[in-house]
Design a protein around this motif. Structure first.
Motif, PDB file in Angstrom:
ATOM      1  N   ILE A  36       0.842  -1.207   0.000  1.00 12.03           N
ATOM      2  CA  ILE A  36       0.000   0.000   0.000  1.00 12.03           C
ATOM      3  C   ILE A  36       0.871   1.248   0.000  1.00 12.03           C
ATOM      4  CG2 ILE A  36      -1.677   1.328   1.360  1.00 12.03           C
ATOM      5  CD1 ILE A  36      -2.815  -1.431   2.260  1.00 12.03           C
ATOM      6  N   ALA A  37       1.909   1.259   0.829  1.00  7.04           N
ATOM      7  CA  ALA A  37       2.817   2.408   0.879  1.00  7.04           C
ATOM      8  C   ALA A  37       3.525   2.589  -0.457  1.00  7.04           C
ATOM      9  CB  ALA A  37       3.832   2.229   2.002  1.00  7.04           C
ATOM     10  N   LEU A  38       3.947   1.476  -1.084  1.00 11.53           N
ATOM     11  CA  LEU A  38       4.604   1.563  -2.395  1.00 11.53           C
ATOM     12  C   LEU A  38       3.638   2.093  -3.448  1.00 11.53           C
ATOM     13  CD1 LEU A  38       6.663  -1.768  -2.440  1.00 11.53           C
ATOM     14  CD2 LEU A  38       7.559   0.570  -2.276  1.00 11.53           C
ATOM     15  N   TYR A  39       2.401   1.637  -3.405  1.00  7.23           N
ATOM     16  CA  TYR A  39       1.397   2.103  -4.354  1.00  7.23           C
ATOM     17  C   TYR A  39       1.173   3.609  -4.208  1.00  7.23           C
ATOM     18  CZ  TYR A  39      -2.835   2.426  -7.109  1.00  7.23           C
ATOM     19  OH  TYR A  39      -3.754   2.786  -8.056  1.00  7.23           O
ATOM     20  N   GLU A  40       1.085   4.085  -2.969  1.00 11.48           N
ATOM     21  CA  GLU A  40       0.888   5.519  -2.724  1.00 11.48           C
ATOM     22  C   GLU A  40       2.074   6.321  -3.254  1.00 11.48           C
ATOM     23  OE1 GLU A  40       0.244   5.498   1.497  1.00 11.48           O
ATOM     24  OE2 GLU A  40      -1.919   5.207   1.282  1.00 11.48           O
ATOM     25  N   ARG A  41       3.294   5.840  -2.998  1.00 10.29           N
ATOM     26  CA  ARG A  41       4.482   6.536  -3.520  1.00 10.29           C
ATOM     27  C   ARG A  41       4.482   6.482  -5.050  1.00 10.29           C
ATOM     28  NH1 ARG A  41       9.152   8.989  -2.109  1.00 10.29           N
ATOM     29  NH2 ARG A  41      11.001   8.617  -3.384  1.00 10.29           N
ATOM     30  N   GLY A  42       4.063   5.353  -5.596  1.00 10.68           N
ATOM     31  CA  GLY A  42       3.992   5.222  -7.050  1.00 10.68           C
ATOM     32  C   GLY A  42       3.049   6.238  -7.670  1.00 10.68           C
ATOM     33  N   ALA A  43       1.937   6.483  -7.019  1.00 13.33           N
ATOM     34  CA  ALA A  43       0.979   7.480  -7.527  1.00 13.33           C
ATOM     35  C   ALA A  43       1.612   8.865  -7.523  1.00 13.33           C
ATOM     36  CB  ALA A  43      -0.293   7.461  -6.679  1.00 13.33           C
ATOM     37  N   LYS A  44       2.390   9.186  -6.489  1.00 10.26           N
ATOM     38  CA  LYS A  44       3.077  10.480  -6.425  1.00 10.26           C
ATOM     39  C   LYS A  44       4.156  10.577  -7.502  1.00 10.26           C
ATOM     40  CE  LYS A  44       2.368  11.171  -1.482  1.00 10.26           C
ATOM     41  NZ  LYS A  44       3.004  11.240  -0.166  1.00 10.26           N
ATOM     42  N   LEU A  45       4.887   9.479  -7.709  1.00 10.06           N
ATOM     43  CA  LEU A  45       5.926   9.463  -8.743  1.00 10.06           C
ATOM     44  C   LEU A  45       5.320   9.639 -10.131  1.00 10.06           C
ATOM     45  CD1 LEU A  45       8.100   6.581  -7.310  1.00 10.06           C
ATOM     46  CD2 LEU A  45       8.848   8.962  -7.583  1.00 10.06           C
ATOM     47  N   LYS A  46       4.198   8.975 -10.381  1.00 12.63           N
ATOM     48  CA  LYS A  46       3.514   9.105 -11.671  1.00 12.63           C
ATOM     49  C   LYS A  46       3.076  10.553 -11.900  1.00 12.63           C
ATOM     50  CE  LYS A  46      -0.640   7.549 -14.097  1.00 12.63           C
ATOM     51  NZ  LYS A  46      -1.473   8.726 -14.045  1.00 12.63           N
ATOM     52  N   ALA A  47       2.511  11.161 -10.876  1.00  9.22           N
ATOM     53  CA  ALA A  47       2.081  12.549 -10.985  1.00  9.22           C
ATOM     54  C   ALA A  47       3.277  13.463 -11.247  1.00  9.22           C
ATOM     55  CB  ALA A  47       1.346  12.977  -9.719  1.00  9.22           C
ATOM     56  N   ARG A  48       4.414  13.193 -10.602  1.00  6.83           N
ATOM     57  CA  ARG A  48       5.619  14.008 -10.806  1.00  6.83           C
ATOM     58  C   ARG A  48       6.086  13.885 -12.252  1.00  6.83           C
ATOM     59  NH1 ARG A  48       8.262  18.506  -9.313  1.00  6.83           N
ATOM     60  NH2 ARG A  48      10.488  18.266  -9.612  1.00  6.83           N
ATOM     61  N   CYS A  49       6.100  12.664 -12.784  1.00 11.37           N
ATOM     62  CA  CYS A  49       6.502  12.464 -14.174  1.00 11.37           C
ATOM     63  C   CYS A  49       5.573  13.221 -15.125  1.00 11.37           C
ATOM     64  CB  CYS A  49       6.513  10.976 -14.523  1.00 11.37           C
ATOM     65  SG  CYS A  49       7.852  10.049 -13.759  1.00 11.37           S
ATOM     66  N   GLU A  50       4.284  13.151 -14.874  1.00 11.35           N
ATOM     67  CA  GLU A  50       3.321  13.863 -15.717  1.00 11.35           C
ATOM     68  C   GLU A  50       3.548  15.368 -15.650  1.00 11.35           C
ATOM     69  OE1 GLU A  50      -0.344  12.326 -14.148  1.00 11.35           O
ATOM     70  OE2 GLU A  50      -0.347  10.632 -15.545  1.00 11.35           O
ATOM     71  N   THR A  51       3.822  15.887 -14.462  1.00 12.44           N
ATOM     72  CA  THR A  51       4.078  17.320 -14.299  1.00 12.44           C
ATOM     73  C   THR A  51       5.326  17.736 -15.065  1.00 12.44           C
ATOM     74  OG1 THR A  51       3.002  17.395 -12.148  1.00 12.44           O
ATOM     75  CG2 THR A  51       4.618  19.127 -12.601  1.00 12.44           C
ATOM     76  N   LYS A  52       6.400  16.957 -14.925  1.00  5.37           N
ATOM     77  CA  LYS A  52       7.651  17.296 -15.609  1.00  5.37           C
ATOM     78  C   LYS A  52       7.487  17.214 -17.127  1.00  5.37           C
ATOM     79  CE  LYS A  52      10.854  18.396 -13.656  1.00  5.37           C
ATOM     80  NZ  LYS A  52      11.169  19.778 -13.248  1.00  5.37           N
ATOM     81  N   LEU A  53       6.717  16.248 -17.615  1.00  6.38           N
ATOM     82  CA  LEU A  53       6.473  16.154 -19.055  1.00  6.38           C
ATOM     83  C   LEU A  53       5.664  17.350 -19.541  1.00  6.38           C
ATOM     84  CD1 LEU A  53       5.687  12.374 -19.630  1.00  6.38           C
ATOM     85  CD2 LEU A  53       7.628  13.668 -20.514  1.00  6.38           C
ATOM     86  N   ARG A  54       4.662  17.746 -18.771  1.00  4.51           N
ATOM     87  CA  ARG A  54       3.849  18.907 -19.142  1.00  4.51           C
ATOM     88  C   ARG A  54       4.705  20.163 -19.197  1.00  4.51           C
ATOM     89  NH1 ARG A  54      -0.061  17.477 -16.397  1.00  4.51           N
ATOM     90  NH2 ARG A  54       0.552  18.359 -14.417  1.00  4.51           N
ATOM     91  N   GLU A  55       5.610  20.309 -18.219  1.00  6.44           N
ATOM     92  CA  GLU A  55       6.518  21.461 -18.217  1.00  6.44           C
ATOM     93  C   GLU A  55       7.395  21.452 -19.463  1.00  6.44           C
ATOM     94  OE1 GLU A  55       8.687  21.162 -14.552  1.00  6.44           O
ATOM     95  OE2 GLU A  55       6.972  21.768 -13.334  1.00  6.44           O
ATOM     96  N   ALA A  56       7.880  20.278 -19.838  1.00  5.80           N
ATOM     97  CA  ALA A  56       8.729  20.169 -21.030  1.00  5.80           C
ATOM     98  C   ALA A  56       7.938  20.512 -22.289  1.00  5.80           C
ATOM     99  CB  ALA A  56       9.315  18.764 -21.134  1.00  5.80           C
ATOM    100  N   GLU A  57       6.703  20.037 -22.375  1.00  3.25           N
ATOM    101  CA  GLU A  57       5.872  20.336 -23.534  1.00  3.25           C
ATOM    102  C   GLU A  57       5.636  21.832 -23.679  1.00  3.25           C
ATOM    103  OE1 GLU A  57       2.394  17.990 -22.806  1.00  3.25           O
ATOM    104  OE2 GLU A  57       3.296  16.183 -23.646  1.00  3.25           O
ATOM    105  N   GLU A  58       5.488  22.519 -22.554  1.00  4.13           N
ATOM    106  CA  GLU A  58       5.259  23.960 -22.596  1.00  4.13           C
ATOM    107  C   GLU A  58       6.479  24.721 -23.118  1.00  4.13           C
ATOM    108  OE1 GLU A  58       3.991  24.837 -18.616  1.00  4.13           O
ATOM    109  OE2 GLU A  58       2.035  23.909 -18.911  1.00  4.13           O
ATOM    110  N   LYS A  59       7.653  24.109 -22.984  1.00  7.84           N
ATOM    111  CA  LYS A  59       8.885  24.752 -23.437  1.00  7.84           C
ATOM    112  C   LYS A  59       9.192  24.465 -24.904  1.00  7.84           C
ATOM    113  CE  LYS A  59      11.008  24.764 -18.899  1.00  7.84           C
ATOM    114  NZ  LYS A  59      12.099  24.246 -18.064  1.00  7.84           N
ATOM    115  N   VAL A  60       8.479  23.469 -25.453  1.00  7.60           N
ATOM    116  CA  VAL A  60       8.733  23.115 -26.847  1.00  7.60           C
ATOM    117  C   VAL A  60       8.351  24.307 -27.726  1.00  7.60           C
ATOM    118  CG1 VAL A  60       8.018  21.628 -28.747  1.00  7.60           C
ATOM    119  CG2 VAL A  60       8.380  20.653 -26.491  1.00  7.60           C
ATOM    120  N   ALA A  61       9.235  24.627 -28.609  1.00  5.40           N
ATOM    121  CA  ALA A  61       8.970  25.751 -29.515  1.00  5.40           C
ATOM    122  C   ALA A  61       9.221  25.308 -30.946  1.00  5.40           C
ATOM    123  CB  ALA A  61       9.886  26.920 -29.169  1.00  5.40           C
TER     124      ALA A  61
END
Length: 79
Positions: A36-61
């Protein structure tokens, strides 16, 4: 050794941590409470990856060209 806070991880760090975590869960030998603890951390890691990808997409020119087809600069992808 304490784990680095998810909010401080780069995309690459978060992906590696997520891959490691998924491997642990797939082995199936982790106690329920730890799963359960690993699953919760996994959800946070997934959200972090999505955030970082979104930030990168915003920088694409895309490259802007003048009438002769020479590069003149960049503009936002959605601009």
């Amino acid at each position: 050794m304490s784990e680095k806070p998810v909010e401080e991880m780069s995309f690459e760090e978060a992906m590696r941590a997520l891959e490691t975590l998924v491997g642990e869960l797939e082995r199936g030998d982790v106690p329920l409470e730890q799963s359960i603890a690993l699953y919760e951390r996994g959800a946070k890691l997934k959200a972090r990856c999505e955030t970082k990808l979104r930030e990168a997409e915003e920088k694409v020119a895309k490259l802007t060209l003048d009438a002769e087809g020479r590069p003149t600069g960049t503009q936002p992808l959605d601009g």
